[in-house]
Enzyme design. Structure first.
Site, PDB file in Angstrom:
ATOM      1  N   TYR A 128       0.848  -1.200   0.000  1.00 20.76           N
ATOM      2  CA  TYR A 128       0.000   0.000   0.000  1.00 20.76           C
ATOM      3  C   TYR A 128       0.874   1.237   0.000  1.00 20.76           C
ATOM      4  O   TYR A 128       1.793   1.359   0.806  1.00 20.76           O
ATOM      5  CB  TYR A 128      -0.932   0.019   1.222  1.00 20.76           C
ATOM      6  CG  TYR A 128      -1.871   1.201   1.206  1.00 20.76           C
ATOM      7  CD1 TYR A 128      -2.869   1.303   0.235  1.00 20.76           C
ATOM      8  CD2 TYR A 128      -1.756   2.230   2.147  1.00 20.76           C
ATOM      9  CE1 TYR A 128      -3.737   2.395   0.208  1.00 20.76           C
ATOM     10  CE2 TYR A 128      -2.627   3.320   2.126  1.00 20.76           C
ATOM     11  CZ  TYR A 128      -3.616   3.398   1.155  1.00 20.76           C
ATOM     12  OH  TYR A 128      -4.465   4.469   1.132  1.00 20.76           O
ATOM     13  N   ASP A 163       9.166   2.690   1.133  1.00 21.37           N
ATOM     14  CA  ASP A 163       8.022   3.437   1.650  1.00 21.37           C
ATOM     15  C   ASP A 163       7.946   3.196   3.155  1.00 21.37           C
ATOM     16  O   ASP A 163       7.409   2.190   3.615  1.00 21.37           O
ATOM     17  CB  ASP A 163       6.739   2.990   0.944  1.00 21.37           C
ATOM     18  CG  ASP A 163       5.530   3.797   1.401  1.00 21.37           C
ATOM     19  OD1 ASP A 163       5.679   4.613   2.342  1.00 21.37           O
ATOM     20  OD2 ASP A 163       4.444   3.616   0.829  1.00 21.37           O
ATOM     21  N   LYS A 217       3.024   9.864   8.524  1.00 18.19           N
ATOM     22  CA  LYS A 217       2.542   9.432   9.848  1.00 18.19           C
ATOM     23  C   LYS A 217       3.350  10.002  11.028  1.00 18.19           C
ATOM     24  O   LYS A 217       3.177  11.150  11.371  1.00 18.19           O
ATOM     25  CB  LYS A 217       2.411   7.913   9.867  1.00 18.19           C
ATOM     26  CG  LYS A 217       1.357   7.495   8.812  1.00 18.19           C
ATOM     27  CD  LYS A 217       0.865   6.083   8.841  1.00 18.19           C
ATOM     28  CE  LYS A 217      -0.319   5.965   7.888  1.00 18.19           C
ATOM     29  NZ  LYS A 217      -0.188   4.982   6.833  1.00 18.19           N
TER      30      LYS A 217
HETATM   31  C1  LIG Z   1      -0.501   5.310   5.322  1.00 14.98           C
HETATM   32  C2  LIG Z   1       0.409   4.927   4.232  1.00 14.98           C
HETATM   33  C3  LIG Z   1       0.492   5.671   3.038  1.00 14.98           C
HETATM   34  C4  LIG Z   1      -0.443   6.797   2.740  1.00 14.98           C
HETATM   35  O1  LIG Z   1      -0.298   7.860   3.632  1.00 14.98           O
HETATM   36  P1  LIG Z   1      -1.503   8.924   3.753  1.00 14.98           P
HETATM   37  O2  LIG Z   1      -0.967   9.937   4.714  1.00 14.98           O
HETATM   38  O3  LIG Z   1      -2.679   8.151   4.278  1.00 14.98           O
HETATM   39  O4  LIG Z   1      -1.757   9.469   2.404  1.00 14.98           O
HETATM   40  C5  LIG Z   1       1.453   5.317   2.115  1.00 14.98           C
HETATM   41  N1  LIG Z   1       2.290   4.293   2.342  1.00 14.98           N
HETATM   42  C6  LIG Z   1       2.234   3.547   3.451  1.00 14.98           C
HETATM   43  C7  LIG Z   1       3.209   2.438   3.653  1.00 14.98           C
HETATM   44  C8  LIG Z   1       1.286   3.836   4.431  1.00 14.98           C
HETATM   45  O5  LIG Z   1       1.202   3.083   5.522  1.00 14.98           O
END
Ligand SMILES: *Cc1c(COP(=O)(O)O)cnc(C)c1O
Length: 424
Positions: free
Chosen positions: A143, A235, A264
């Site tokens: 994701y 990521d 985050k």
């Molecule tokens: C939460 C998340 C995203 C997206 O971040 P948002 O602030 O919700 O747009 C992208 N990559 C990973 C691994 C995530 O956990």
């Protein structure tokens, strides 16, 4: 447990917000989600006044929990009271970037944005601009936010957009491989090596169960990308400044990616994302380079202050020791419960991440497809509602990670283990 206010608020919300929420996963709990009134240390109080141990923790950002230390609170309030933002640079952006660059060895420069999604969008654009290539490789069930290039389903070259509204042509440039499958990664490079701009990978799959990398997997991705002139993009939106402490998951695994996306935790509870990496690559972003990137709210002073003070607090106190040791106790306790009550299930996670995946064979999942075969119905319809009734708020579906914060206590952990024992 009286939840009438949540029900009534959801009823109103359905009239003005599609699905009653502003982010889809929040509406996963049936028949209606719990509306929150406020946080209280490691717990949340809902709109009806019920209190729960909170393992959602904002879905990842709240490393410190709801009990925000004085230093963080005052930094936020001071910034907010001085006019929230300016559209001109501020010192706190420089300080925050310096903090990240100091602690994450692969990062020399940072570009701040406003969400994890924006970070991965910009990182993919930068990788394509830097390499002059179009294709990206992502993990099945990985994701990377709500971005067009990575919202794909299906395997290999047959990947198609996983949502209406995304032209097929986006998926044409996206190749998928299963996580932890070195052979599949080698094959995709053997076939498309000259066209691949980047591999984009969560160091730990943390949005589909929690799946840790097997020994050597990230080394293989590092070697393949290097050999073929592609970039390795980690990521770390969830794992950054949570797994592996201040050096992040890449420090834990000893891997040096070319680019890293953050989000985050680094915003201290406010909207944020960031891209970090070597100067040579990062300076391809405008205005030093040609890859366009911009944002009205990027580097927002209140967010910067909240994020920097949060990380500084974590660096100067025993935050990681605390959350990691509570995480360990939770996972150990849950392993005992699972062995006794549901031996087919798997306890997964590391550091301050934990989850029980309702696997059907007691085999720890190796990739997203393994997690996808879990007994989702039992989790959704029976288990999670029972946990909520018992005062334990788990993440909204079987796949999202759960998070330990600095505000959690041993009591929260013990109560949670007991509730799992009863509900399983
Ligand atoms: C939460 C998340 C995203 C997206 O971040 P948002 O602030 O919700 O747009 C992208 N990559 C990973 C691994 C995530 O956990």
């Amino acid at each position: 447990m009286n939840r009438d206010t949540s029900r009534d608020l959801y009823d109103r919300a359905l009239g003005v917000l599609p699905g009653g929420v502003n982010s889809s996963v929040r509406a996963a709990p049936q028949p209606y989600p719990t509306f929150v009134r406020k946080g209280d240390a490691g717990r949340v109080v809902d709109a009806d006044g019920n209190k729960y141990v909170d393992w959602v923790m904002g879905l990842g950002p709240l490393l410190l929990g709801h009990d925000v230390p004085e230093s963080v609170q005052s930094a936020i309030q001071r910034r907010a009271s001085e006019g929230p933002m300016y559209g001109m640079p501020t010192e706190v952006e420089v300080e925050h970037a310096e903090f990240i660059a100091r602690h994450v060895p692969s990062v020399e420069m940072v570009r701040f944005v406003n969400s994890g999604t924006e970070a991965t969008v910009s990182a993919v654009r930068l990788a394509r601009g830097y390499t002059g290539r179009d294709k990206i490789v992502v993990m099945e069930s990985g994701y990377h936010g709500a971005q067009e290039s990575t919202l794909v389903e299906g395997g290999g070259e047959g990947a198609t957009p996983s949502s209406p509204g995304i032209p097929e042509s986006f998926a044409e440039h996206t190749l998928t491989v299963p996580f932890n499958d070195e052979e599949a990664a080698s094959e995709v490079f053997a076939e498309h090596g000259d066209d691949i701009a980047a591999v984009l990978v969560e160091p730990i799959l943390a949005n589909k169960g929690i799946v840790e990398p097997e020994a050597g997997y990230h080394e293989t991705l590092r070697d393949l990308t290097e050999d073929h002139g592609a970039l390795l993009v980690f990521d770390e939106v969830i794992t950054g400044f949570r797994v592996g402490g201040l050096s992040c998951a890449q420090g834990e695994y000893g891997i040096t990616p070319d680019l890293t996306t953050f989000g985050k935790v680094i915003g201290g509870g406010f909207p944020i994302g960031a891209i970090g990496g070597r100067t040579e690559i990062m300076e391809e972003f405008t205005p030093s380079g040609d890859v366009f990137q911009a944002g009205t709210f990027s580097g927002h002073p209140v967010t910067m202050a909240a994020g920097l003070e949060t990380l500084t607090y974590a660096a100067e106190n025993d935050v990681y020791e605390h959350v990691n040791s509570l995480g360990e106790r939770l996972r150990d306790g849950l392993r005992d419960v699972v062995a006794e009550r549901a031996p087919a299930y798997s306890v997964v996670g590391t550091d301050s991440l934990f989850k029980v995946v309702f696997t059907r064979d007691g085999e720890a999942p190796r990739n997203g497809a393994d997690v996808g075969r879990a007994n989702v119905q039992r989790w959704n319809r029976v288990f999670r509602p029972e946990m909520r009734e018992a005062g334990i708020m788990l993440s909204q579906n079987q796949f999202e990670s759960q998070f330990v914060s600095a505000s959690h206590t041993e009591t929260d952990v013990e109560e949670t283990i007991e509730a799992y024992r009863d509900a399983l």
